[in-house]
Scaffold this motif. Structure first.
Motif, PDB file in Angstrom:
ATOM      1  N   PRO A 172       0.822  -1.047  -0.147  1.00  0.00           N
ATOM      2  CA  PRO A 172      -0.183  -0.084   0.011  1.00  0.00           C
ATOM      3  C   PRO A 172       0.806   1.191  -0.032  1.00  0.00           C
ATOM      4  N   ALA A 173       0.232   2.354  -0.170  1.00  0.00           N
ATOM      5  CA  ALA A 173       0.891   3.605  -0.243  1.00  0.00           C
ATOM      6  C   ALA A 173       1.489   4.037   1.047  1.00  0.00           C
ATOM      7  N   PRO A 174       2.629   4.428   1.186  1.00  0.00           N
ATOM      8  CA  PRO A 174       3.324   4.614   2.681  1.00  0.00           C
ATOM      9  C   PRO A 174       3.085   6.071   3.182  1.00  0.00           C
ATOM     10  N   ILE A 175       3.142   6.038   4.460  1.00  0.00           N
ATOM     11  CA  ILE A 175       2.996   7.400   5.197  1.00  0.00           C
ATOM     12  C   ILE A 175       4.287   8.056   5.067  1.00  0.00           C
ATOM     13  N   MET A 176       4.225   9.504   4.627  1.00  0.00           N
ATOM     14  CA  MET A 176       5.595  10.016   4.287  1.00  0.00           C
ATOM     15  C   MET A 176       5.697  11.163   4.880  1.00  0.00           C
ATOM     16  N   HIS A 177       6.787  11.927   5.247  1.00  0.00           N
ATOM     17  CA  HIS A 177       7.092  13.169   5.895  1.00  0.00           C
ATOM     18  C   HIS A 177       8.328  13.652   5.130  1.00  0.00           C
ATOM     19  N   LEU A 178       8.395  14.796   5.193  1.00  0.00           N
ATOM     20  CA  LEU A 178       9.593  15.932   4.655  1.00  0.00           C
ATOM     21  C   LEU A 178      10.076  16.596   5.552  1.00  0.00           C
ATOM     22  N   GLU A 179      11.419  16.521   5.821  1.00  0.00           N
ATOM     23  CA  GLU A 179      11.887  17.396   7.025  1.00  0.00           C
ATOM     24  C   GLU A 179      13.382  17.625   6.617  1.00  0.00           C
ATOM     25  N   MET A 180      13.806  18.522   7.237  1.00  0.00           N
ATOM     26  CA  MET A 180      15.395  19.014   7.215  1.00  0.00           C
ATOM     27  C   MET A 180      15.770  19.638   8.425  1.00  0.00           C
ATOM     28  N   PRO A 181      17.102  19.479   8.635  1.00  0.00           N
ATOM     29  CA  PRO A 181      17.802  20.449   9.757  1.00  0.00           C
ATOM     30  C   PRO A 181      18.164  21.746   9.049  1.00  0.00           C
ATOM     31  N   LEU A 182      18.124  22.648   9.718  1.00  0.00           N
ATOM     32  CA  LEU A 182      18.301  24.198   9.476  1.00  0.00           C
ATOM     33  C   LEU A 182      19.392  24.752  10.474  1.00  0.00           C
ATOM     34  N   GLY A 183      20.427  25.183  10.191  1.00  0.00           N
ATOM     35  CA  GLY A 183      21.096  26.108  11.116  1.00  0.00           C
ATOM     36  C   GLY A 183      22.381  26.531  10.505  1.00  0.00           C
ATOM     37  N   SER A 184      23.115  27.242  11.434  1.00  0.00           N
ATOM     38  CA  SER A 184      24.720  27.898  11.086  1.00  0.00           C
ATOM     39  C   SER A 184      25.568  27.492  12.088  1.00  0.00           C
ATOM     40  N   ASP A 185      25.204  26.613  12.952  1.00  0.00           N
ATOM     41  CA  ASP A 185      26.193  26.103  13.964  1.00  0.00           C
ATOM     42  C   ASP A 185      27.432  25.328  13.286  1.00  0.00           C
ATOM     43  N   ALA A 186      28.485  25.274  13.953  1.00  0.00           N
ATOM     44  CA  ALA A 186      29.700  24.594  13.305  1.00  0.00           C
ATOM     45  C   ALA A 186      29.670  23.320  12.803  1.00  0.00           C
ATOM     46  N   ASP A 187      28.888  22.253  13.717  1.00  0.00           N
ATOM     47  CA  ASP A 187      28.707  21.057  13.221  1.00  0.00           C
ATOM     48  C   ASP A 187      28.200  20.856  11.835  1.00  0.00           C
ATOM     49  N   LEU A 188      26.913  21.539  11.746  1.00  0.00           N
ATOM     50  CA  LEU A 188      26.003  21.672  10.640  1.00  0.00           C
ATOM     51  C   LEU A 188      26.828  22.359   9.326  1.00  0.00           C
TER      52      LEU A 188
END
Length: 224
Positions: free
Chosen positions: A206-222
């Motif tokens: 069956p069709a899956p349940i889907m999500h769209l997400e991303m991390p945002l930021g300007s910290d050193a690790d990212l």
């Protein structure tokens, strides 16, 4: 990195990993895993993965997803990771031993050729289908290893949206185009997130349940 995730209830030989198995790539994977971990954990929890479950982890790499799942399923659960690179498995085992987790094991092999005499409660993968020449064939073989009522949970990239976000930044756009073109020439689909809905249905699910997400930021690790 923007990722698309799909969850659903319920081959072809993989070429060399396009990004290689160098020490530098292993360290990059660990840094990337730390950034994406909160998104992945929310996805797995929403999919119902929890205490006592037996979970199959495709393309385990440095073991970050396996460790995340191991904490979710607890000591009564089990995680079996599939990874083709022996050095990656050795690194993952060492990292897991350092955490004290005792419910994770690894098998060296192809994700399209998994043999198991026990069914799993879930099969999971993060940024793995994009590297497979036949993701439909792999999922078709994997879902046969998941018990009725179990779940398949995958998190995949959608790089096209990053280009739109940086359209006014010439250097960003140029680097993004080079990265995307390199992936395509290596047989990698950097837009696999867009295809998850079709892939799951082509498998016969069956069709899956889907999500769209991303991390945002300007910290050193990212930024790194």
């Amino acid at each position: 990195m923007l990722t698309t995730s799909a969850t659903i209830a319920t081959i072809q030989t993989v070429p060399d990993y396009a990004l290689g198995y160098t020490d530098a790539e292993q360290e990059r994977l660990i840094r990337q895993a730390a950034i994406i971990a909160p998104i992945t954990e929310r996805l797995f929890r929403e999919a119902g993965i929890g205490s006592g479950h037996r979970v199959l982890d495709l393309g385990s790499g440095m073991g970050d997803v396996a460790m995340l799942v191991a904490r979710l399923v607890g000591p009564l659960g089990e995680v079996v990771g599939i990874e083709r690179d022996a050095n990656s498995i050795a690194r993952a085992r060492a990292r897991i031993e350092a955490t004290g987790l005792c419910n994770v094991s690894f098998i060296q092999g192809d994700v399209g050729e998994i043999a198991s005499d026990q069914l799993f409660d879930a099969a999971v993968g993060r940024l793995i289908l994009q590297f497979l020449p036949d993701p439909i064939g792999v999922l078709r073989s994997v879902y046969r290893l998941v018990r009725p009522g179990g779940v398949l949970v995958f998190q995949e990239p959608l790089l096209a949206s990053l280009f739109a976000l940086g359209a006014r930044l010439p250097l960003w756009s140029q680097v993004h185009r080079v990265i995307r073109e390199t992936f395509l020439r290596c047989g990698v689909n950097p837009e696999t997130g867009l295809t998850l809905h079709r892939i799951f249905q082509d498998v016969g699910l069956p069709a899956p349940i889907m999500h769209l997400e991303m991390p945002l930021g300007s910290d050193a690790d990212l930024v790194r």
